[in-house]
Design an enzyme around this catalytic site. Structure first.
Site, PDB file in Angstrom:
ATOM      1  N   GLY A 117       0.776  -1.236   0.000  1.00  0.00           N
ATOM      2  CA  GLY A 117       0.000   0.000   0.000  1.00  0.00           C
ATOM      3  C   GLY A 117       0.807   1.286   0.000  1.00  0.00           C
ATOM      4  N   CYS A 234      11.420  -2.073  -8.962  1.00  0.00           N
ATOM      5  CA  CYS A 234      12.596  -1.857  -8.117  1.00  0.00           C
ATOM      6  C   CYS A 234      13.698  -2.821  -8.575  1.00  0.00           C
ATOM      7  CB  CYS A 234      12.255  -2.021  -6.637  1.00  0.00           C
ATOM      8  SG  CYS A 234      11.580  -3.612  -6.222  1.00  0.00           S
TER       9      CYS A 234
HETATM   10  N1  SAM Z   1       2.965  -0.966  -5.053  1.00  0.00           N
HETATM   11  C1  SAM Z   1       3.310  -1.633  -3.807  1.00  0.00           C
HETATM   12  C2  SAM Z   1       3.714  -0.594  -2.791  1.00  0.00           C
HETATM   13  O1  SAM Z   1       4.132   0.508  -3.172  1.00  0.00           O
HETATM   14  O2  SAM Z   1       3.558  -0.859  -1.577  1.00  0.00           O
HETATM   15  C3  SAM Z   1       4.365  -2.686  -4.006  1.00  0.00           C
HETATM   16  C4  SAM Z   1       3.997  -3.668  -5.074  1.00  0.00           C
HETATM   17  S1  SAM Z   1       5.121  -5.000  -5.322  1.00  0.00           S
HETATM   18  C5  SAM Z   1       6.426  -4.246  -6.153  1.00  0.00           C
HETATM   19  C6  SAM Z   1       4.311  -5.892  -6.608  1.00  0.00           C
HETATM   20  C7  SAM Z   1       2.981  -6.509  -6.244  1.00  0.00           C
HETATM   21  O3  SAM Z   1       2.498  -7.211  -7.392  1.00  0.00           O
HETATM   22  C8  SAM Z   1       3.034  -7.510  -5.120  1.00  0.00           C
HETATM   23  O4  SAM Z   1       2.130  -7.166  -4.113  1.00  0.00           O
HETATM   24  C9  SAM Z   1       2.635  -8.836  -5.774  1.00  0.00           C
HETATM   25  O5  SAM Z   1       1.863  -9.653  -4.947  1.00  0.00           O
HETATM   26  C10 SAM Z   1       1.839  -8.391  -6.970  1.00  0.00           C
HETATM   27  N2  SAM Z   1       1.821  -9.392  -8.057  1.00  0.00           N
HETATM   28  C11 SAM Z   1       2.496 -10.567  -8.135  1.00  0.00           C
HETATM   29  N3  SAM Z   1       2.182 -11.209  -9.270  1.00  0.00           N
HETATM   30  C12 SAM Z   1       1.293 -10.444  -9.927  1.00  0.00           C
HETATM   31  C13 SAM Z   1       0.593 -10.577 -11.147  1.00  0.00           C
HETATM   32  N4  SAM Z   1       0.764 -11.641 -11.926  1.00  0.00           N
HETATM   33  N5  SAM Z   1      -0.262  -9.601 -11.492  1.00  0.00           N
HETATM   34  C14 SAM Z   1      -0.419  -8.515 -10.718  1.00  0.00           C
HETATM   35  N6  SAM Z   1       0.220  -8.338  -9.562  1.00  0.00           N
HETATM   36  C15 SAM Z   1       1.079  -9.283  -9.168  1.00  0.00           C
END
Ligand code: SAM
Length: 450
Positions: A117, A234
């Site tokens: 989040g 990242c």
């Molecule tokens: N935006 C968040 C933040 O600022 O706190 C961090 C997001 S993290 C980099 C990427 C997110 O994408 C994770 O929560 C992960 O569970 C989700 N994710 C994993 N596989 C995915 C998929 N196939 N499609 C969409 N989201 C996915």
């Protein structure tokens, strides 16, 4: 800290890569701690706030560096949602939004990969009250963490969903802005989390790159014509950064949108996006790029088939003792009451029909006979009725409260009240004649002892 040799080799040609400086900063053990303040919960004469020695993060109005990492767990203001602990580079999202979108307009924004989040709470701070944020996370358990953080932030114009990117085909042409903070190989966080080094592999970079393309292609129809797509990772790998830009430019009708930034600040423009190197900026590895959609649906008109049930007059009389009702509509699912922003009622109803909504607006409480049992989310919102009493706790009492321990309080006022620290509600208490019931949610309680 042994960085993967294959990664270091692959980065030789990356813009701004300085191998020695990069290795040095990873070996230094230096850690950067930063937080972002919640404009919905501004400081109220705080003396023992961990953020009392503040240095601004140059690219955001809300973000600050801390001189050292305090124990956030034992800071009641952290649990009150007055700030979010977030890595500094990723707060550059603020510039991407400010420079490409008219934030004074009512917008519909989708944060597609939103858990836990960080970006969603940031976006929420930037959009207007009339705007809507859909904060989505595909993994169920992570969607719950996201929901808890959205509740803690105390906002009401957010809908949390638990959908696969593909499901957003049902909302064709709906969003003005889509943020894809994509799942990635995570090399940008090696300094903060050295364990991630062991999990890194070239193969995973390839898999992530393919998944990123799939995610972008899947969510693409949901963006309006002329809408903005903001993509970030990242990861340092070009397969997940500049190559994705190239792929987007080849495959989809998009135009790259350049951003301006302070040239002396260490940010590096690369292949249409922007790189953050930890040896050049005070922050972790990050990459961001912005695009405008050039074709597609301009505005989707939608019909709502089933509107959720609204409260009847008697139920409304019960509920309005607890919550400021101006500008809100109250809806009921079984006996559970939610408050939605009146202006967003149609949008919320539409989303409820199309997506798997796990949270919306403010969860007010549970109607039981002629009473309302208030929910934690109501305490965290800024909408509790003025007639509800507040008990100001000391720091020690607040920590005990957050550990869900029994409290001995000397108060003449009986009944449901807000437990507060420095004027910021932490949750509910019910003061009975000979004891105080602590209603802090069990699943959120602090498990450690100080
Ligand atoms: N935006 C968040 C933040 O600022 O706190 C961090 C997001 S993290 C980099 C990427 C997110 O994408 C994770 O929560 C992960 O569970 C989700 N994710 C994993 N596989 C995915 C998929 N196939 N499609 C969409 N989201 C996915």
């Amino acid at each position: 800290m042994q960085l993967p040799a294959i990664l270091l080799d692959a980065l030789q040609n990356a813009r701004g890569f300085d191998k020695n400086a990069f290795e040095r900063i990873h070996a230094s053990g230096e850690q950067v701690t930063s937080v972002r303040l919640n404009p919905l919960k501004p400081p109220k004469g705080i003396t023992d706030h961990p953020i009392h020695q503040l240095t601004r993060i140059p690219w955001t109005a809300y973000g600050f560096y801390l001189e050292e990492r305090p124990s956030f767990t034992f800071d009641p203001l952290f649990h009150a949602g007055t700030y979010y602990v977030q890595e500094a580079s990723s707060m550059f999202l603020e510039q991407a939004l400010k420079q490409t979108v008219d934030l004074s307009k009512p917008l519909k924004v989708l944060d597609l990969c939103a858990a836990p989040g960080g970006k969603s709470t940031h976006i929420q701070s930037m959009i207007s009250k009339e705007s809507l944020l859909v904060s989505n996370e595909v993994i169920r358990s992570r969607a719950n963490v996201l929901k808890d953080n959205i509740i803690k932030w105390g906002c009401e114009n957010v809908v949390v969903t638990n959908n696969d990117p593909r499901d957003f085909a049902k909302t064709e042409g709906y969003f003005d802005v889509i943020v894809v903070d994509a799942p990635c190989s995570g090399s940008g966080l090696f300094r903060r989390d050295p364990d991630a080094i062991a999990e890194w592999s070239e193969n995973n970079v390839q898999l992530c790159s393919q998944r990123q393309q799939r995610i972008l292609a899947d969510v693409w129809p949901a963006l309006k014509k002329n809408g903005m797509l903001i993509y970030s990772t990242c990861s340092y790998s070009k397969e997940e950064d500049e190559d994705i830009i190239q792929w987007l430019l080849q495959e989809l009708p998009v135009a790259l949108c350049p951003l301006s930034f302070e040239p002396s600040g260490g940010i590096v423009a690369s292949g249409g996006g922007y790189r953050f190197w930890p040896d050049k900026v005070m922050g972790e590895g990050f990459f961001i790029a912005c695009f405008q959609k050039k074709e597609g649906e301009e505005e989707l008109s939608f019909k709502i088939r089933n509107r959720p049930e609204q409260l009847n007059k008697k139920e409304m009389e019960i509920v309005e003792k607890w919550i400021k009702k101006e500008g809100k509509v109250f809806i009921k699912h079984l006996n559970t009451v939610y408050a939605w922003p009146e202006l967003l009622e149609n949008e919320f109803s539409f989303l409820l029909e199309k997506l798997r909504v796990v949270y919306s607006g403010i969860l007010v409480g549970e109607l039981m006979r002629d009473k309302l049992v208030p929910e934690h989310a109501l305490a965290m919102s800024n909408s509790v009725a003025d007639s509800i009493e507040n008990i100001e706790l000391t720091k020690q009492e607040s920590i005990k409260y957050l550990q869900r321990k029994d409290l001995q309080l000397h108060t003449a006022t009986k009944g449901w009240q807000l437990a507060s620290y420095n004027g910021h509600p932490l949750g509910w208490l019910n003061v009975l004649t000979n004891r105080v019931n602590n209603y802090y949610p069990k699943e959120l309680r602090i498990l450690k002892d100080i």
